[in-house]
Design an enzyme around this catalytic site. Structure first.
Site, PDB file in Angstrom:
ATOM      1  N   CYS A 246       0.805  -1.214   0.000  1.00 20.97           N
ATOM      2  CA  CYS A 246       0.000   0.000   0.000  1.00 20.97           C
ATOM      3  C   CYS A 246       0.844   1.272   0.000  1.00 20.97           C
ATOM      4  O   CYS A 246       0.357   2.336  -0.383  1.00 20.97           O
ATOM      5  CB  CYS A 246      -0.930   0.005   1.209  1.00 20.97           C
ATOM      6  N   ALA A 247       2.096   1.182   0.444  1.00 20.60           N
ATOM      7  CA  ALA A 247       2.965   2.363   0.458  1.00 20.60           C
ATOM      8  C   ALA A 247       3.450   2.733  -0.933  1.00 20.60           C
ATOM      9  O   ALA A 247       4.000   3.821  -1.134  1.00 20.60           O
ATOM     10  CB  ALA A 247       4.172   2.115   1.366  1.00 20.60           C
TER      11      ALA A 247
END
Length: 372
Positions: free
Chosen positions: A138-139
């Protein structure tokens, strides 16, 4: 200055609501000893609906990793070009104007990367730099923005294209019955996004500084077990508490730039779940309303991994109330535990700027309504 232009976002056509998710959990896992806990956790996500590549009955079947990965490639090739075309249009550029393509995804695997196929099929130049990012989860949305910023800072006339393609439903593992996995089955959705960072020109967020931070010794909190059946998502129960160490990192980055992270004009934050946003509101000392774009993404699409920050940014554009030179922060959080953060200032096209107010004349300044 590098400018992050309006993102284009797309979600698949099949929808599953919160109530359908809860009903499925009750029927599929009726004898699970911690079913009530899992149901409560899913309800607390606030995800009203999610979008899936396939109808739910197909999603629940596991045909094997090979077939799922083949489906990933087919669907990526079918859906990614449309979001790219829209992103290019929003940035007022053509495919041949792009100098680097950053492709981020953690829900399927291709080699060569989809970037090679895009170059061969969408009229990108053959000397375009390719930067696939596969292991930041998700980063990666935040990381893609930062790497595009770095590139356009080094080459001020260059343009970078960011593409996020996340088909989380292809990672559903019916054999995994841990509470964390049951929660993820009700949290993650499918989505795609694309955005252009222009080295010069463009309208959107002028990127001024970026940074990264890794919370020490948390690499096993969010992870994949790669098995014969594919990617098995691992989510530690300590993950929701990560904003306590990450909020100071956001403050530090802003402070290095002479800004106060508690008093910015907009916040585009990865919405991993409602606890993330609630805690960040508390630890930053920022009103919960500041995270309305991220919360809307979570409510309407669920957690769409690396595409979250781009969808939240799209909502900022579409709200249309941000003032010229407004200051803000963008941040993505993911495995590591890693934060990818950037600071930027909103810019409005010259034709849309409001003219400065004329100073009052001496006569007007003495009128009763001016004095009141």
């Amino acid at each position: 200055m590098a400018t992050l232009c309006k993102p284009a976002v797309s979600v698949p056509e099949h929808v599953i609501t919160m109530e359908q998710t809860l009903d499925l959990a009750r029927s599929v896992h009726a004898d699970h000893p911690e079913l009530q806990l899992a149901l409560r956790l899913i309800q607390n996500t606030g995800v009203e609906k999610r979008h899936l590549l396939r109808p739910i009955d197909e999603t629940l079947r596991h045909p094997g990793f090979e077939e799922r990965n083949t489906l990933y490639e087919i669907e990526a090739k079918a859906r990614v070009p449309d979001v790219i075309r829209q992103a290019l249009e929003d940035a007022e550029l053509r495919a041949e104007d792009i100098d680097m393509i950053i492709f981020v995804s953690c829900t399927g695997f291709m080699m060569p990367s989809l970037t090679a196929w895009l170059i061969n099929t969408m009229e990108f130049r053959t000397d375009v730099r390719q930067v696939p990012i596969a292991q930041l989860g998700c980063a990666a949305g935040g990381a893609a923005i930062n790497r595009a910023h770095d590139f356009c800072t080094a080459y001020p006339e260059a343009n970078a294209l960011i593409v996020a393609c996340e088909f989380c439903s292809l990672c559903y593992q019916p054999s995994d019955v841990s509470v964390g996995n049951l929660l993820s089955n009700g949290l993650f959705g499918d989505g795609l996004a694309a955005a252009v960072v222009r080295g010069s020109g463009g309208h959107g967020v002028v990127l001024e500084r970026n940074g990264s931070y890794l919370v020490p010794h948390t690499e096993d909190w969010i992870a994949y077990d790669v098995r014969a059946t594919g990617f098995h998502f691992k989510l530690d129960k300590r993950v929701p508490g990560t904003m306590e160490p990450l909020a100071p990192a956001l403050k530090e980055l802003a402070g290095q730039h002479g800004w106060d992270a508690t008093a910015l004009d907009f916040y585009i934050i990865h919405a991993g779940g409602p606890r993330i946003l609630d805690d960040l509101s508390m630890f930053l000392g920022v009103d919960a309303e500041a995270f309305r774009f991220s919360r809307a993404t979570l409510t309407e699409y669920g957690n769409i991994a690396s595409a979250v920050v781009l969808d939240a940014l799209r909502r900022l554009f579409e709200e249309g109330s941000t003032q010229d030179a407004a200051r803000g922060i963008l941040a993505g959080f993911g495995p590591g535990i890693t934060a990818e953060m950037s600071l930027g200032r909103w810019t409005i096209p010259d034709g849309h700027r409001r003219p400065p107010a004329s100073p009052p004349s001496s006569a007007a300044s003495t009128s009763p309504w001016q004095r009141s």
